[in-house]
Design an enzyme around this catalytic site. Sequence first.
Site: not given
Ligand code: COA
Length: 438
Positions: A25, A147, A176, A255-256
């Site tokens: 998001q 979020e 988000d 806001g008070g």
């Molecule tokens: N091709 C190949 N691999 C891909 C890819 C693609 N096109 N796009 C993503 N990936 C891989 C990444 O390289 C990563 O691999 P690694 O862990 O081996 O380095 C993997 O996918 C997972 O990415 P990640 O961001 O860790 O996803 P997740 O599902 O585990 O975590 C979140 C999701 C949202 C918790 C995390 O991305 C995060 O903390 N983001 C920052 C904060 C944020 O935006 N949070 C709110 C989201 S609404």
Amino acid sequence: MSKKPWGEDGKALDGVKILDFTHVQSGPTCTQLLAWFGADVIKVERPGTGDITRGQLQDVPGADSLYFTMLNHNKRSITLDSKSKQGMAVLERLVKSCDVLVENFAPGALDRMGLTWEHIHALNPRMIVASVKGFGPGPYEDCKVYENVAQCAGGSASTTGFHDGIPLVTGAQIGDSGTGLHLALGIVSALYQRNRTGRGQRVLCAMQDGVLNLCRVKLRDQQRLAHGPLKEYTQYGQGIPFGEATPRAGNDSGGGQPGVILKCKGWETDPNAYIYFITQAPVWEKICDLIGEPEWKTHPDFAKPPARLPRLKQIFERIEQWTMTLSKFDVMNACNELDIPVGPILSMKELAEEPSLRQTGTVVEVDHPTRGKYLSVGNPIKLSDSVTEVARSPLLGEHTDEILSKVLKFTPRQIAEIKASGATGEAPKAPENAIAAE
Ligand code: COA
């Protein structure tokens, strides 16, 4: 100066190319806004699955979810396996041809792919690299964050809810979507600075920081606490002592000006038959007349705001006796005529059906090839000379061929090689599937 009339001279961000490496998001909110302002947003997705939200909370079997479609309007989608050699070669070409890379992967993921800031900057010194992370540098910088984690870590939850209840998260996605909004402003600012310097820069928005920014008034109250109780909080009038931190203040206005949510006619069966009512000092006398207590205008217990503070419960109970005789819309009409600010509690159903929101494009109906028509929230930011048209979200990999050929100028033979390597997975055919000549 343009000779064209307002709204007919292109879009504010025409010509800006975004490499959209976002998911879920926060990041998609940001790139959707940029797309609405005219940026060409190229969403890079993992072959096969794409953005995980495509398949989350699915209401129509086999179709992209509303979660995805409502956050990815006006974008193009290319599937690329960033962990394959060919996929990375395509990505690097995208880095060279785009202005901004936006990502919200877990901390370190972009570096692990090989796309460090140094590498990106060497490939394209003009590129802006914009990231959402859960936390900024510090003890929690490596944490994954969603979020509600951000709402809790950014001070929102500790200040939301009732004084005697548990902390609450809010329905507004301030962690988000709120951080996505912050990021969009950072990107546009960096683009503006690049006009002067010719150089890209990094833009970082931590969700904790974004939420705290939105909770600014609560940090204000934290510091006011050192100088005595927060007199506009209902708990003051109730004689409940204050602790060391800004407390939860129920529905008190920030806001008070004392404010609460009051029942309106029909509250027994309608969960949203309520109105937010503020006893703003400048309109106090009008309120007294409206509710049938004209003597309160001069009575020493009610005439001045400080005298009213310990009696807020009694005052609002009396106002509620009046609001309960009318619908929330009738209360609003009666109050608006007298410039008394009130807020009817509008349900999502009422908002979806509100004609004025349809007219301004804040609520839009969008057609989608696999799910059919659905409602979305359009661009809430209105620019008179850059009018937003909301286009449906792309199917997974819908524009892979188009981007490889028209944007990145790969030859048909190169495209065939890239595809044969599996770097793009099995992409569905794009509606316009022309490949540019070599
Ligand atoms: N091709 C190949 N691999 C891909 C890819 C693609 N096109 N796009 C993503 N990936 C891989 C990444 O390289 C990563 O691999 P690694 O862990 O081996 O380095 C993997 O996918 C997972 O990415 P990640 O961001 O860790 O996803 P997740 O599902 O585990 O975590 C979140 C999701 C949202 C918790 C995390 O991305 C995060 O903390 N983001 C920052 C904060 C944020 O935006 N949070 C709110 C989201 S609404």
